[in-house]
Design a protein around this motif. Structure first.
Motif, PDB file in Angstrom:
ATOM      1  N   THR A  45       0.816  -1.222   0.000  1.00 30.38           N
ATOM      2  CA  THR A  45       0.000   0.000   0.000  1.00 30.38           C
ATOM      3  C   THR A  45       0.842   1.260   0.000  1.00 30.38           C
ATOM      4  O   THR A  45       0.593   2.197  -0.777  1.00 30.38           O
ATOM      5  CB  THR A  45      -0.930   0.008   1.231  1.00 30.38           C
ATOM      6  OG1 THR A  45      -1.748  -1.171   1.214  1.00 30.38           O
ATOM      7  CG2 THR A  45      -1.804   1.258   1.234  1.00 30.38           C
ATOM      8  N   PHE A  46       1.838   1.302   0.884  1.00 27.58           N
ATOM      9  CA  PHE A  46       2.556   2.551   1.102  1.00 27.58           C
ATOM     10  C   PHE A  46       3.847   2.664   0.296  1.00 27.58           C
ATOM     11  O   PHE A  46       4.342   3.773   0.089  1.00 27.58           O
ATOM     12  CB  PHE A  46       2.860   2.717   2.593  1.00 27.58           C
ATOM     13  CG  PHE A  46       1.620   2.720   3.444  1.00 27.58           C
ATOM     14  CD1 PHE A  46       0.676   3.723   3.310  1.00 27.58           C
ATOM     15  CD2 PHE A  46       1.383   1.702   4.361  1.00 27.58           C
ATOM     16  CE1 PHE A  46      -0.478   3.721   4.073  1.00 27.58           C
ATOM     17  CE2 PHE A  46       0.236   1.699   5.137  1.00 27.58           C
ATOM     18  CZ  PHE A  46      -0.704   2.710   4.994  1.00 27.58           C
ATOM     19  N   GLY A  47       4.399   1.535  -0.168  1.00 26.52           N
ATOM     20  CA  GLY A  47       5.583   1.604  -1.004  1.00 26.52           C
ATOM     21  C   GLY A  47       5.376   2.454  -2.251  1.00 26.52           C
ATOM     22  O   GLY A  47       6.176   3.362  -2.531  1.00 26.52           O
ATOM     23  N   LEU A 214       5.733  -3.231  14.347  1.00 24.53           N
ATOM     24  CA  LEU A 214       4.610  -2.301  14.273  1.00 24.53           C
ATOM     25  C   LEU A 214       5.083  -0.847  14.246  1.00 24.53           C
ATOM     26  O   LEU A 214       4.498  -0.011  13.553  1.00 24.53           O
ATOM     27  CB  LEU A 214       3.656  -2.522  15.447  1.00 24.53           C
ATOM     28  CG  LEU A 214       2.905  -3.863  15.448  1.00 24.53           C
ATOM     29  CD1 LEU A 214       1.979  -3.953  16.652  1.00 24.53           C
ATOM     30  CD2 LEU A 214       2.115  -4.047  14.156  1.00 24.53           C
ATOM     31  N   THR A 215       6.152  -0.559  14.987  1.00 26.94           N
ATOM     32  CA  THR A 215       6.693   0.804  14.970  1.00 26.94           C
ATOM     33  C   THR A 215       7.178   1.171  13.575  1.00 26.94           C
ATOM     34  O   THR A 215       6.903   2.267  13.060  1.00 26.94           O
ATOM     35  CB  THR A 215       7.845   0.936  15.975  1.00 26.94           C
ATOM     36  OG1 THR A 215       7.360   0.659  17.294  1.00 26.94           O
ATOM     37  CG2 THR A 215       8.435   2.337  15.947  1.00 26.94           C
ATOM     38  N   ALA A 221       3.813   4.077   7.124  1.00 28.81           N
ATOM     39  CA  ALA A 221       2.472   4.570   6.800  1.00 28.81           C
ATOM     40  C   ALA A 221       2.376   6.076   7.016  1.00 28.81           C
ATOM     41  O   ALA A 221       1.855   6.807   6.163  1.00 28.81           O
ATOM     42  CB  ALA A 221       1.434   3.839   7.658  1.00 28.81           C
ATOM     43  N   GLY A 222       2.878   6.539   8.152  1.00 24.30           N
ATOM     44  CA  GLY A 222       2.791   7.969   8.450  1.00 24.30           C
ATOM     45  C   GLY A 222       3.535   8.821   7.449  1.00 24.30           C
ATOM     46  O   GLY A 222       3.035   9.867   6.998  1.00 24.30           O
ATOM     47  N   LYS A 223       4.730   8.394   7.060  1.00 21.21           N
ATOM     48  CA  LYS A 223       5.518   9.182   6.115  1.00 21.21           C
ATOM     49  C   LYS A 223       4.935   9.137   4.706  1.00 21.21           C
ATOM     50  O   LYS A 223       4.957  10.144   3.985  1.00 21.21           O
ATOM     51  CB  LYS A 223       6.965   8.689   6.126  1.00 21.21           C
ATOM     52  CG  LYS A 223       7.664   9.023   7.439  1.00 21.21           C
ATOM     53  CD  LYS A 223       9.019   8.372   7.582  1.00 21.21           C
ATOM     54  CE  LYS A 223       9.620   8.682   8.943  1.00 21.21           C
ATOM     55  NZ  LYS A 223      10.935   8.060   9.166  1.00 21.21           N
ATOM     56  N   ALA A 224       4.400   7.978   4.323  1.00 23.16           N
ATOM     57  CA  ALA A 224       3.771   7.875   3.005  1.00 23.16           C
ATOM     58  C   ALA A 224       2.543   8.772   2.919  1.00 23.16           C
ATOM     59  O   ALA A 224       2.333   9.481   1.927  1.00 23.16           O
ATOM     60  CB  ALA A 224       3.388   6.427   2.720  1.00 23.16           C
ATOM     61  N   SER A 271      13.611   8.811   4.333  1.00 25.06           N
ATOM     62  CA  SER A 271      13.483   8.034   5.564  1.00 25.06           C
ATOM     63  C   SER A 271      12.374   6.997   5.440  1.00 25.06           C
ATOM     64  O   SER A 271      12.479   5.900   5.993  1.00 25.06           O
ATOM     65  CB  SER A 271      13.216   8.961   6.754  1.00 25.06           C
ATOM     66  OG  SER A 271      11.998   9.671   6.598  1.00 25.06           O
ATOM     67  N   GLY A 272      11.308   7.307   4.700  1.00 19.85           N
ATOM     68  CA  GLY A 272      10.211   6.357   4.530  1.00 19.85           C
ATOM     69  C   GLY A 272      10.631   5.131   3.751  1.00 19.85           C
ATOM     70  O   GLY A 272      10.295   3.995   4.120  1.00 19.85           O
ATOM     71  N   THR A 273      11.395   5.322   2.681  1.00 22.93           N
ATOM     72  CA  THR A 273      11.863   4.165   1.910  1.00 22.93           C
ATOM     73  C   THR A 273      12.909   3.366   2.689  1.00 22.93           C
ATOM     74  O   THR A 273      12.971   2.137   2.581  1.00 22.93           O
ATOM     75  CB  THR A 273      12.445   4.609   0.557  1.00 22.93           C
ATOM     76  OG1 THR A 273      13.421   5.655   0.774  1.00 22.93           O
ATOM     77  CG2 THR A 273      11.363   5.144  -0.355  1.00 22.93           C
ATOM     78  N   ALA A 274      13.720   4.053   3.498  1.00 23.15           N
ATOM     79  CA  ALA A 274      14.651   3.324   4.371  1.00 23.15           C
ATOM     80  C   ALA A 274      13.889   2.532   5.428  1.00 23.15           C
ATOM     81  O   ALA A 274      14.282   1.411   5.786  1.00 23.15           O
ATOM     82  CB  ALA A 274      15.619   4.306   5.037  1.00 23.15           C
TER      83      ALA A 274
END
Length: 440
Positions: A45-47, A214-215, A221-224, A271-274
């Motif tokens: 979903t978020f990728g 979960l973290t 999710a938050g960054k996407a 940071s989201g992709t990392a």
């Protein structure tokens, strides 16, 4: 013939024990399966929202591999390697045989620096570039190569070599078989987003932790969602829509808005992709730290680079900063050379790419950018030494910290104009910086 009371009670006891064992088995697998399903849904979903779509076959291999590792933890390294190999094959089935041969050759040469360097230079740099240069009009000779995997091979090998040379390899890494050692090159998350995990990152005890998975999932999710919302709310703030005329005529506040939004978005996407890669590592039981640690809250340039891209930072410290003498000799020169090393090694696309040439969009712009960032770090070190203040890495609130955070992030955002506003000629990017600072 009637069964005795003891027989009946014994039979019911066996049935009860079997049911309890089944229940324990269900409970044992409920958590790993739920985490695997949540991870698959999150990455799928978020990728794409973060600009990193993952093929269904690749994702299926990665998630199922995590369950197999959990089922047979004694073979975690070998099974993780197998999962990563299959995931890479699902992503680029033509290239995977070459990568296997490259890793096997590196393993055979790993204990001799000259042989290791020869294999790496010949197979990860010279041959790919030669194929492109010699067969420019015949893409079939080179378009099967997987550039991210080649880059990863270079940096992971360099990280392993530095640890080996300094006698800092974990015991497992010293005695590793090919299947275990290859986890550095075939870690399952590499097929999604290759990360430079060194021996100290992977060759350690593993344990699946619900909170860690979960973290990481919440961060992704938050960054996407934040990245998506940013451009929904401010569709005209991208650098791509900023031309020279607008950069000169627009109000200063509007220009600062463009600079700030694109900088924040860069931090979110990088940071989201990392975090996607870290999420997969944690699903496999490796509790790796996030590559970005509240970098946008850093209150000085030195702290910013302690919190931004920590895996790349460790590599550069190993290969450039400490070998040059670190803080003990020529500190400021070493800082600048380390930032220039980042421009050359990590950001130009020269090493590990198909091209012999270093493009204008790479070496020139990245060099200028990292010279600016290095100068900011050197200025902060000089100011700290002049004031005699101690180094404090703890996040805490104070008015001076808040002011430092604003100044640090504003300076970094302006430096990023050089590499983000590529729709503008280089001189216009500096004009934009000057406008923001009130110099024009």
């Amino acid at each position: 013939m009637k069964a005795s009371t003891e027989d009946l009670e014994g039979g019911s006891g066996v049935v009860s024990t079997l049911r309890e064992n089944e229940l324990v088995g269900v409970r044992r697998w409920a958590v790993p399966v739920a985490l695997a399903a949540a991870t698959a849904a999150g990455v799928a979903t978020f990728g794409p929202l973060l600009g990193m779509p993952v093929r269904a076959a690749t994702l299926a291999v990665v998630v199922l591999g995590a369950l197999v590792v959990e089922a047979i933890p004694a073979r975690a390294f070998e099974l993780a390697t197998a999962s990563g190999l299959l995931a890479l094959a699902a992503t680029n089935h033509v290239y995977v045989a070459y990568h296997v041969a490259l890793v096997a050759a590196l393993f055979a040469a790993r204990n001799t620096t000259a042989r290791l360097a020869f294999v790496l230079l010949a197979l990860a740099i010279w041959l790919p570039k030669h194929l492109f240069a010699a067969h420019y009009h015949e893409p079939g000779f080179y378009n099967w190569l997987n550039e991210p995997s080649l880059v990863l091979a270079i940096f992971v090998t360099a990280s392993w070599w530095a640890a080996h040379r300094a006698d800092r390899l974990p015991p497992v890494a010293r005695e590793a078989s090919l299947a275990t050692w290859a986890a550095l090159y075939f870690f399952p998350g590499h097929a999604v987003n290759p990360m430079v995990y060194g021996p100290a990152d992977l060759f350690r005890a593993r344990r699946l932790e619900v909170r860690g998975v979960l973290t990481a999932l919440l961060l992704v999710a938050g960054k996407a969602l934040a990245h998506t919302a940013l451009w929904k709310l401010f569709p005209h703030a991208r650098y791509a829509g900023l031309d020279g005329a607008r950069a000169i005529a627009a109000p200063r506040a509007e220009l600062w808005g463009v600079v700030a939004l694109n900088y924040v978005d860069l931090a979110l996407t990088l940071s989201g992709t990392a975090d996607l890669a870290v999420l997969i590592a944690r699903l496999y039981g490796w509790q790796l730290p996030n590559a970005f640690n509240f970098a946008l809250l850093a209150w000085n340039p030195g702290e910013l680079w302690r919190r931004w891209g920590i895996y790349n930072r460790k590599l550069l410290l190993q290969l450039v900063y400490f070998p040059l003498g670190g803080a003990n000799r020529h500190r400021y020169m070493n800082v600048m050379l380390t930032f220039l090393g980042s421009a050359l090694l990590l950001h130009t696309g020269f090493f590990g790419s198909k091209y012999w040439e270093v493009g204008v969009g790479g070496w020139r712009d990245e060099t200028i950018y990292f010279l600016i960032q290095g100068a900011l770090v050197c200025a902060w070190i000089a100011l700290r030494e002049l004031r005699g203040g101690r180094v404090d890495h703890t996040l805490r609130w104070s008015w001076s910290r808040a002011a430092g955070t604003v100044a640090t992030q504003a300076a970094s955002a302006l430096a990023h104009v050089v590499i983000l506003a590529t729709a503008l000629p280089l001189q216009d990017r500096f004009a934009l910086i000057a406008r923001c600072l009130g110099l024009r």
